[in-house]
Design a protein around this motif. Sequence first.
Motif, short mmCIF file in Angstrom:
data_model
loop_
_atom_site.label_atom_id
_atom_site.label_comp_id
_atom_site.label_asym_id
_atom_site.label_seq_id
_atom_site.Cartn_x
_atom_site.Cartn_y
_atom_site.Cartn_z
N ASN A 76 0.83 -1.21 0.00
CA ASN A 76 0.00 0.00 0.00
C ASN A 76 0.86 1.26 0.00
O ASN A 76 0.52 2.25 -0.66
CB ASN A 76 -0.93 0.00 1.21
CG ASN A 76 -2.03 -1.04 1.10
OD1 ASN A 76 -2.40 -1.45 -0.01
ND2 ASN A 76 -2.56 -1.48 2.22
N VAL A 77 1.96 1.25 0.74
CA VAL A 77 2.85 2.41 0.77
C VAL A 77 3.51 2.61 -0.60
O VAL A 77 3.60 3.74 -1.10
CB VAL A 77 3.92 2.25 1.87
CG1 VAL A 77 4.97 3.36 1.77
CG2 VAL A 77 3.28 2.27 3.24
N GLY B 89 -9.77 12.96 -12.01
CA GLY B 89 -8.89 12.53 -13.09
C GLY B 89 -7.48 12.19 -12.65
O GLY B 89 -6.63 11.89 -13.49
N TYR B 90 -7.22 12.19 -11.33
CA TYR B 90 -5.88 11.88 -10.81
C TYR B 90 -5.96 10.70 -9.84
O TYR B 90 -6.92 10.57 -9.07
CB TYR B 90 -5.29 13.10 -10.09
CG TYR B 90 -4.94 14.24 -11.01
CD1 TYR B 90 -3.65 14.40 -11.51
CD2 TYR B 90 -5.91 15.17 -11.37
CE1 TYR B 90 -3.33 15.44 -12.36
CE2 TYR B 90 -5.60 16.22 -12.22
CZ TYR B 90 -4.31 16.35 -12.71
OH TYR B 90 -4.01 17.39 -13.56
N TYR B 91 -4.93 9.88 -9.89
CA TYR B 91 -4.86 8.75 -8.96
C TYR B 91 -4.59 9.27 -7.55
O TYR B 91 -3.74 10.13 -7.34
CB TYR B 91 -3.75 7.79 -9.36
CG TYR B 91 -4.03 7.00 -10.62
CD1 TYR B 91 -5.11 6.12 -10.69
CD2 TYR B 91 -3.19 7.12 -11.73
CE1 TYR B 91 -5.37 5.41 -11.85
CE2 TYR B 91 -3.43 6.39 -12.89
CZ TYR B 91 -4.52 5.54 -12.94
OH TYR B 91 -4.77 4.83 -14.08
N MET B 92 -5.32 8.68 -6.59
CA MET B 92 -5.13 9.06 -5.20
C MET B 92 -4.06 8.23 -4.50
O MET B 92 -3.75 8.46 -3.33
CB MET B 92 -6.46 8.93 -4.44
CG MET B 92 -7.55 9.85 -4.94
SD MET B 92 -7.03 11.59 -4.90
CE MET B 92 -6.80 11.84 -3.15
N GLY B 93 -3.53 7.24 -5.19
CA GLY B 93 -2.50 6.41 -4.59
C GLY B 93 -3.06 5.36 -3.65
O GLY B 93 -2.31 4.80 -2.84
N VAL B 94 -4.34 5.07 -3.78
CA VAL B 94 -5.00 4.09 -2.91
C VAL B 94 -5.78 3.11 -3.79
O VAL B 94 -6.49 3.52 -4.72
CB VAL B 94 -5.97 4.77 -1.92
CG1 VAL B 94 -6.65 3.73 -1.03
CG2 VAL B 94 -5.21 5.79 -1.07
N MET B 95 -5.64 1.82 -3.49
CA MET B 95 -6.39 0.81 -4.23
C MET B 95 -7.76 0.58 -3.60
O MET B 95 -7.97 0.85 -2.41
CB MET B 95 -5.60 -0.51 -4.25
CG MET B 95 -4.33 -0.44 -5.06
SD MET B 95 -3.48 -2.04 -5.24
CE MET B 95 -2.84 -2.27 -3.59
N GLU B 96 -8.68 0.11 -4.41
CA GLU B 96 -10.03 -0.20 -3.91
C GLU B 96 -9.96 -1.29 -2.84
O GLU B 96 -9.00 -2.07 -2.77
CB GLU B 96 -10.92 -0.66 -5.06
CG GLU B 96 -11.19 0.40 -6.12
CD GLU B 96 -12.15 1.48 -5.64
OE1 GLU B 96 -12.65 1.38 -4.50
OE2 GLU B 96 -12.38 2.43 -6.40
#
Length: 520
Positions: free
Chosen positions: A98-99, A177-184
């Motif tokens: 995750n990091v 439109g930008y990735y938050m750096g977190v997966m579902e």
Amino acid sequence: MSVKISIFQSLMFLFNRFILRRYRSHKPKYQKCTSSLLQTDLSSHTLIFNLEGALLKSDSLFPYFMLVAFEAGGVMRSFLLYILYPFISLMSHEMGVNVMVFVSFFGIKKDGFRAGRAVLPKYFLEDVGLEMFKVLRKGGKRIGVSDDLPQVMIEGFLKDYLEIEVVVGREMKVVGGYYMGVMEDKTKHDLVFDELVRKERLNTGHVIGITSFNTSLHRYLFSQFCQEIYFVKKSDKRNWQTLPKNQYPKPLIFHDGRLAIKPTLMNTLVLFMWGPFAIAAAAARLFVSLCIPYTFSIPILCFFGCRLTVEINEVSSQKLNSSQRKGCLFACNHRTLLDPLYIGFALKSKNITTVTYSLSRVSELLAPIKTVRLTRDRVSDGKAMKKLLSEGDLVVCPEGTTCREPHLLRFSPLFTEISDVIVPVAVTSPATFFYGTTASGLKAFDPLFFLMDPYPTYTVQFLDPVSGVSCQDPDGKLKFEVANHVQSVIGKALDFECTNLTRKDKYLILAGNNGVVKKN
């Protein structure tokens, strides 16, 4: 892969996973060695495999996230990921992943992210185990599953290059439109997998799971839904062979990105240590190339680590050294923007011109030789090239774009109509740390990245002259034959494979456009 999931299905899945499993034995039905699958007919079965646990030889995911951080986020983001890795290695596996996802993806624009299709496939393919690849090729339908890698990182590799029919990875959260750096959440991912396997059991009747002992989630899910389960051990992976390039289902002809080596932990350390020296070396080499005459610059560049090997046969030597020679047309394959420059070094002449379609303005200003931009109009471009040839030597790259792999793109026949004599030139330029070409990045930095290598190397081979068709092609067919002949001659000299792919094919794959480069 998107699947509509009701609240009732979610509750039933959680009930089944966390409550019922406590009161029943959930040992897998079968625990077998994957080697036995090579002797089994799997054409009517569905194979579900875990990507990182059962297909890739390496257990470390760090290089793939480092590639995303460097290619999509830049040097500072990749350096941050590297200095955080000692702490990441002390975390649990799930938290560490995750990091790495957060550092690599946070703030990256979704529409502009192409590393999953343009950069990562090369490195994934180099990490595929040959033995497991052979097993998957025997299956009727293949489903690739990953619990740690985002869908956007693995889908292009599995579908486009290994021809896997279905890919199930973790989806990334996107805001504005930008990735938050977190997966579902994993529960959603598990539900997708659950629904998928149930459908496959109804369709084929027999589902085989291939995973590893280290993936507890998939060990549980596979045991619930697969009739047979095969486990891959670390000892098995150590004995695996790497998938040879000639066995790729789809040849890897185009790939992008600046890094030429896989950024393992040790390789990344070497890259960052070399970085300051690389910038200084590139600046010194560039200054020498631009400001010092060839007679003196060649030995100085050799001192700074540049390497140039020139091979010339007797026929070409007589043609090039003739006192009556005026302008000569050189047709070469295209490896980097510096191809014409190194041909000039080989000829020890600055009275040489090259034509381009989309060279950046910065590169045009820095070029120590004359560059002329073409208009893509066949008649006007032909007249311009004939005029340049009358003034001195002319270098053309009929492929129209660079290609890193041992393949030649289709040669445009325009050059065959310019001169009665054409000298084919075969050039190679192996990369050590960095690639001096890009499809989606800033082309102005291409020469700098090439010069940042510890030992920038070029090999230039002047081949036997070929007759052009400037005055003897009434039906317009001979020019294509000559262009194909020049391509085959260069391909034979380099042991490269000739293709019919074009510049447009390359840019559609790597950059999602038709190859028109902005002037930067």
